[in-house]
Design a protein around this motif. Structure first.
Motif, PDB file in Angstrom:
ATOM      1  N   TYR A  69     -51.191 -53.575  36.216  1.00  0.00           N
ATOM      2  CA  TYR A  69     -49.891 -54.122  35.705  1.00  0.00           C
ATOM      3  C   TYR A  69     -48.855 -53.269  35.587  1.00  0.00           C
ATOM      4  O   TYR A  69     -49.124 -51.995  34.910  1.00  0.00           O
ATOM      5  N   THR A  70     -47.703 -53.589  36.070  1.00  0.00           N
ATOM      6  CA  THR A  70     -46.578 -52.751  36.073  1.00  0.00           C
ATOM      7  C   THR A  70     -45.653 -53.111  35.069  1.00  0.00           C
ATOM      8  O   THR A  70     -45.166 -54.384  34.955  1.00  0.00           O
ATOM      9  N   GLN A 119     -43.809 -54.660  22.201  1.00  0.00           N
ATOM     10  CA  GLN A 119     -43.478 -55.771  23.067  1.00  0.00           C
ATOM     11  C   GLN A 119     -45.077 -56.448  23.519  1.00  0.00           C
ATOM     12  O   GLN A 119     -45.997 -55.428  23.406  1.00  0.00           O
ATOM     13  N   THR A 120     -45.191 -57.541  23.679  1.00  0.00           N
ATOM     14  CA  THR A 120     -46.516 -58.120  24.105  1.00  0.00           C
ATOM     15  C   THR A 120     -46.529 -58.821  25.464  1.00  0.00           C
ATOM     16  O   THR A 120     -45.426 -59.549  25.655  1.00  0.00           O
ATOM     17  N   PHE A 121     -47.161 -58.287  26.397  1.00  0.00           N
ATOM     18  CA  PHE A 121     -47.255 -58.958  27.709  1.00  0.00           C
ATOM     19  C   PHE A 121     -48.683 -59.784  27.716  1.00  0.00           C
ATOM     20  O   PHE A 121     -49.707 -59.062  27.688  1.00  0.00           O
ATOM     21  N   GLU A 122     -48.510 -60.947  27.921  1.00  0.00           N
ATOM     22  CA  GLU A 122     -49.542 -61.891  28.075  1.00  0.00           C
ATOM     23  C   GLU A 122     -49.957 -61.983  29.472  1.00  0.00           C
ATOM     24  O   GLU A 122     -48.942 -62.489  30.335  1.00  0.00           O
ATOM     25  N   GLY A 155     -38.955 -44.698  34.273  1.00  0.00           N
ATOM     26  CA  GLY A 155     -38.847 -45.645  33.178  1.00  0.00           C
ATOM     27  C   GLY A 155     -39.850 -47.092  33.801  1.00  0.00           C
ATOM     28  O   GLY A 155     -39.867 -48.129  33.136  1.00  0.00           O
ATOM     29  N   THR A 156     -40.849 -46.551  34.547  1.00  0.00           N
ATOM     30  CA  THR A 156     -41.634 -47.620  35.031  1.00  0.00           C
ATOM     31  C   THR A 156     -43.046 -47.010  35.036  1.00  0.00           C
ATOM     32  O   THR A 156     -43.207 -45.979  35.392  1.00  0.00           O
ATOM     33  N   LEU A 157     -44.057 -47.922  34.443  1.00  0.00           N
ATOM     34  CA  LEU A 157     -45.374 -47.211  34.297  1.00  0.00           C
ATOM     35  C   LEU A 157     -46.252 -48.625  35.146  1.00  0.00           C
ATOM     36  O   LEU A 157     -45.964 -49.808  34.777  1.00  0.00           O
ATOM     37  N   THR A 158     -47.305 -48.080  35.824  1.00  0.00           N
ATOM     38  CA  THR A 158     -48.444 -48.937  36.361  1.00  0.00           C
ATOM     39  C   THR A 158     -49.575 -48.701  35.710  1.00  0.00           C
ATOM     40  O   THR A 158     -50.219 -47.619  35.932  1.00  0.00           O
ATOM     41  N   LEU A 159     -50.034 -49.678  34.958  1.00  0.00           N
ATOM     42  CA  LEU A 159     -51.369 -49.684  34.242  1.00  0.00           C
ATOM     43  C   LEU A 159     -52.331 -49.956  35.013  1.00  0.00           C
ATOM     44  O   LEU A 159     -52.426 -51.079  35.639  1.00  0.00           O
ATOM     45  N   THR A 191     -55.660 -45.706  32.956  1.00  0.00           N
ATOM     46  CA  THR A 191     -54.694 -44.881  33.304  1.00  0.00           C
ATOM     47  C   THR A 191     -53.431 -45.538  33.727  1.00  0.00           C
ATOM     48  O   THR A 191     -53.118 -46.591  33.699  1.00  0.00           O
ATOM     49  N   ALA A 192     -52.499 -44.474  33.844  1.00  0.00           N
ATOM     50  CA  ALA A 192     -51.190 -45.039  34.440  1.00  0.00           C
ATOM     51  C   ALA A 192     -50.441 -43.979  35.420  1.00  0.00           C
ATOM     52  O   ALA A 192     -50.775 -42.891  35.240  1.00  0.00           O
TER      53      ALA A 192
END
Length: 132
Positions: free
Chosen positions: A94-95, A83-86, A53-57, A46-47
């Motif tokens: 994660y925001t 984009q990849t976020f590790e 401009g901001t999402l918290t998954l 969910t988000a």
């Protein structure tokens, strides 16, 4: 007499075939148990958009085997702009900020200790409050 011999022969072959295959089950029994041999996927993705401009998954992980060690998030603006976020640890949210006000496709993976990815869980979210 021929019918009896034929019937006994078929019965003997059936008994031999079913009993000989039972021992072969031991070769792959460890894979039949409830212990998965792969990194489990995230669930319930969910988000929430706290601001434009901001999402918290957020997600959950059902990992009784504790194989998952980290998270990878792919943010797809277009087919070529990704984009990849590790995330080097196992987190449940994660925001991501600095997003344009448009729909994005998100793929979330878990990664095991050997670098193997789970199947992706994909959803589309828009970073506009009230329009998740």
């Amino acid at each position: 007499m021929k019918k009896i011999i034929c019937f006994l022969t078929i019965a003997f072959i059936a008994v031999v075939a079913t009993t000989s295959c039972k021992d072969m089950d031991d070769n792959y029994r460890e894979y039949l148990e409830d212990v998965p041999t792969y990194s489990p996927p995230v669930r319930n993705l969910t988000a929430v958009s706290p601001e434009a401009g901001t999402l918290t998954l957020s997600w959950t992980i059902d990992d009784k085997s504790q194989r998952a060690k980290s998270i990878r998030i792919l943010v797809k603006k277009t087919a070529t702009d990704i984009q990849t976020f590790e995330i080097p640890e196992l987190v449940m949210q994660y925001t991501i900020s600095g997003l344009d006000l448009q729909a994005y496709d998100f793929d979330v993976y878990t990664i095991d200790g050997f670098g193997n990815l789970s199947i992706p869980i994909s959803k589309t979210f828009t970073p506009i409050p009230g329009r998740e």
